[in-house]
Design an enzyme around this catalytic site. Structure first.
Site, PDB file in Angstrom:
ATOM      1  N   ARG A  14       3.996   3.965   5.397  1.00 22.69           N
ATOM      2  CA  ARG A  14       3.373   4.343   4.053  1.00 22.69           C
ATOM      3  C   ARG A  14       2.294   3.608   3.479  1.00 22.69           C
ATOM      4  O   ARG A  14       1.378   3.457   3.310  1.00 22.69           O
ATOM      5  CB  ARG A  14       4.842   4.775   3.346  1.00 22.69           C
ATOM      6  CG  ARG A  14       4.803   5.597   2.293  1.00 22.69           C
ATOM      7  CD  ARG A  14       4.170   4.484   0.674  1.00 22.69           C
ATOM      8  NE  ARG A  14       4.641   3.048   0.425  1.00 22.69           N
ATOM      9  CZ  ARG A  14       4.312   2.066  -0.156  1.00 22.69           C
ATOM     10  NH1 ARG A  14       3.588   2.113  -0.512  1.00 22.69           N
ATOM     11  NH2 ARG A  14       5.298   1.216  -0.339  1.00 22.69           N
ATOM     12  N   ASP A  15       3.398   2.153   3.659  1.00 20.24           N
ATOM     13  CA  ASP A  15       2.796   1.031   2.495  1.00 20.24           C
ATOM     14  C   ASP A  15       1.256   0.629   3.142  1.00 20.24           C
ATOM     15  O   ASP A  15      -0.101   0.305   2.888  1.00 20.24           O
ATOM     16  CB  ASP A  15       3.246   0.620   2.347  1.00 20.24           C
ATOM     17  CG  ASP A  15       3.039  -1.019   1.084  1.00 20.24           C
ATOM     18  OD1 ASP A  15       1.645  -1.222   0.787  1.00 20.24           O
ATOM     19  OD2 ASP A  15       4.025  -1.494   0.646  1.00 20.24           O
ATOM     20  N   HIS A 208      10.909  -6.508  -1.740  1.00 20.77           N
ATOM     21  CA  HIS A 208       9.750  -5.889  -1.151  1.00 20.77           C
ATOM     22  C   HIS A 208       8.610  -7.301  -1.372  1.00 20.77           C
ATOM     23  O   HIS A 208       7.965  -6.992  -2.349  1.00 20.77           O
ATOM     24  CB  HIS A 208       8.713  -4.347  -1.646  1.00 20.77           C
ATOM     25  CG  HIS A 208       8.010  -3.653  -1.038  1.00 20.77           C
ATOM     26  ND1 HIS A 208       7.762  -2.329  -0.203  1.00 20.77           N
ATOM     27  CD2 HIS A 208       6.817  -4.231  -1.278  1.00 20.77           C
ATOM     28  CE1 HIS A 208       6.740  -2.653  -0.234  1.00 20.77           C
ATOM     29  NE2 HIS A 208       5.871  -3.172  -0.495  1.00 20.77           N
ATOM     30  N   HIS A 210       5.249  -9.433   0.202  1.00 17.14           N
ATOM     31  CA  HIS A 210       3.665  -9.254   1.040  1.00 17.14           C
ATOM     32  C   HIS A 210       3.649 -10.819   1.120  1.00 17.14           C
ATOM     33  O   HIS A 210       4.271 -11.382   0.698  1.00 17.14           O
ATOM     34  CB  HIS A 210       2.712  -8.667   0.206  1.00 17.14           C
ATOM     35  CG  HIS A 210       2.266  -6.975   0.059  1.00 17.14           C
ATOM     36  ND1 HIS A 210       1.586  -6.547   0.159  1.00 17.14           N
ATOM     37  CD2 HIS A 210       3.768  -6.459  -0.125  1.00 17.14           C
ATOM     38  CE1 HIS A 210       1.560  -4.944   0.464  1.00 17.14           C
ATOM     39  NE2 HIS A 210       3.140  -5.121  -0.687  1.00 17.14           N
ATOM     40  N   CYS A 241      -5.296  -7.660   3.111  1.00 17.54           N
ATOM     41  CA  CYS A 241      -4.953  -7.028   1.267  1.00 17.54           C
ATOM     42  C   CYS A 241      -7.057  -7.003   0.957  1.00 17.54           C
ATOM     43  O   CYS A 241      -7.117  -7.736   1.568  1.00 17.54           O
ATOM     44  CB  CYS A 241      -4.785  -8.133   0.961  1.00 17.54           C
ATOM     45  SG  CYS A 241      -4.845  -8.418  -0.924  1.00 17.54           S
ATOM     46  N   ASN A 250       2.202  -6.495   4.232  1.00 13.70           N
ATOM     47  CA  ASN A 250       3.782  -6.802   3.249  1.00 13.70           C
ATOM     48  C   ASN A 250       3.743  -7.845   4.968  1.00 13.70           C
ATOM     49  O   ASN A 250       2.839  -8.147   5.730  1.00 13.70           O
ATOM     50  CB  ASN A 250       3.670  -5.419   4.893  1.00 13.70           C
ATOM     51  CG  ASN A 250       4.428  -4.275   3.575  1.00 13.70           C
ATOM     52  OD1 ASN A 250       3.266  -3.399   3.576  1.00 13.70           O
ATOM     53  ND2 ASN A 250       4.708  -3.973   2.352  1.00 13.70           N
TER      54      ASN A 250
HETATM   55 ZN    ZN Z   1       3.571  -2.950  -1.000  1.00 13.27          ZN
END
Ligand code: ZN
Length: 325
Positions: A14-15, A208, A210, A241, A250
């Site tokens: 997902r991310d 969560h 990063h 990023c 992440n």
């Molecule tokens: Zn994220």
């Protein structure tokens, strides 16, 4: 079998995928998710139920959920931005929904096209759907930009605290904190998760994090010290990023699992199988950089999993060869 100490929740499908322009085929997503589950990951955020015109990478979300549901013992998570997405994810059979609520007003308006107050109202609508649904499913919220925001800079900690309490009181099963763009530092992470756990008790959710600015694993240790037991991570730190070239997205699942196991915390994950899962991603997305240190250096000689040190059965697979430098 003993329950592992820490739940590592994989968010790469997902991310990771939503942060890159390229799409992965549905078949490759299935192979990737199966490889992650085979490595011992028990929870995977497999898709986001957003309009395909916004994120074409997620157009096959329902098919990906359906296939993931066939994996025994796996908790299948889906990100949903609103009630419409929630209905679709529930129809597809997801075990848990996760909704983003942004602490930063500017980020909320840009990402969700809603004020934070409207985002909380949307969460209430999803909770009403849950309460009316004949099938049980969980609802989680991750408070994004909880530690800082690319648009607003500093985010007020007391505001984050009040937001988390309001969400828990509304009936959200667990509320976690997200460092969406890599602003957090360990002192802040320790302090904010201590507050979250003091305020929310059992409804306090995971971290969560990063690794945009290289603080990811330091922040993990700080969150552990505060009592956090659930961590999101992405295989190979997929996603990067867009604002910081060369910075991973992440925190890297392989490095996270290695950190936890070296500290004597059982994750239930097999590192050789996890490292092998990188090949599936590399094969499907040959141009995307994958990050991580363990993948380069290998396991150090004499490494033992937490479960081995505790005298529980060792994983069946051999350790990958490591360099001794
Ligand atoms: Zn994220």
């Amino acid at each position: 079998m003993a329950t592992p100490d820490i739940l590592v929740s994989e968010v790469g499908p997902r991310d990771g995928l939503q942060s890159i322009a390229r799409s992965m085929s549905t078949g490759a997503k299935h192979r990737w998710i199966r490889a992650l589950a085979a490595a011992g990951l028990r929870e995977i955020e497999v898709a986001s139920f957003v309009p395909p015109r916004l994120l074409p990478q997620m157009a096959d979300a329902a098919a990906v959920v359906a296939e993931a549901l066939r994996i025994p013992g796996l908790t299948v998570l889906a990100l949903v931005p609103n009630l419409h997405g929630a209905r679709a994810a529930v129809a597809a059979g997801a075990h848990k929904l996760t909704l983003p609520v942004s602490a930063s007003r500017a980020h909320s308006e840009r990402n969700l096209r809603k004020s934070p107050e409207e985002a909380v109202e949307e969460v209430r609508r999803v909770l009403a759907l849950r309460d009316q649904s004949p099938r049980a499913f969980g609802v989680e919220v991750g408070i994004s930009t909880a530690f800082g925001c690319t648009l607003e800079g500093r985010v007020d900690e007391d505001h984050v605290r009040r937001l988390a309490v309001a969400l828990a009181e509304a009936g959200v099963d667990s509320v976690g904190l997200s460092d969406t763009t890599g602003y957090a530092n360990p002192a802040q992470v320790r302090r904010m998760f201590r507050h979250l756990i003091a305020d929310l008790g059992e409804r306090a959710g995971g971290a969560h994090l990063h690794n945009t600015r290289g603080q990811g694993l330091a922040n993990v240790v700080a969150a552990l010290e505060a009592g956090v037991t659930t961590f999101d991570a992405s295989l190979g730190g997929l996603g990067g990023c867009p604002y910081a070239p060369g910075a991973s997205g992440n925190i890297v699942t392989e490095d996270l699992v290695f950190l936890l196991e070296s500290m004597g915390l059982d994750t239930g994950v097999d590192l050789a199988a996890l490292l092998a899962a990188r090949d599936v991603v590399r094969g499907a997305l040959p141009d995307e950089p994958l990050y991580g240190h363990l993948s380069d250096a290998g396991l150090p000689r004499g490494f033992r999993y937490a479960r081995e040190r505790a005298g529980r059965p060792a994983p069946a697979r051999p350790h990958p060869a490591g360099r001794d430098a």
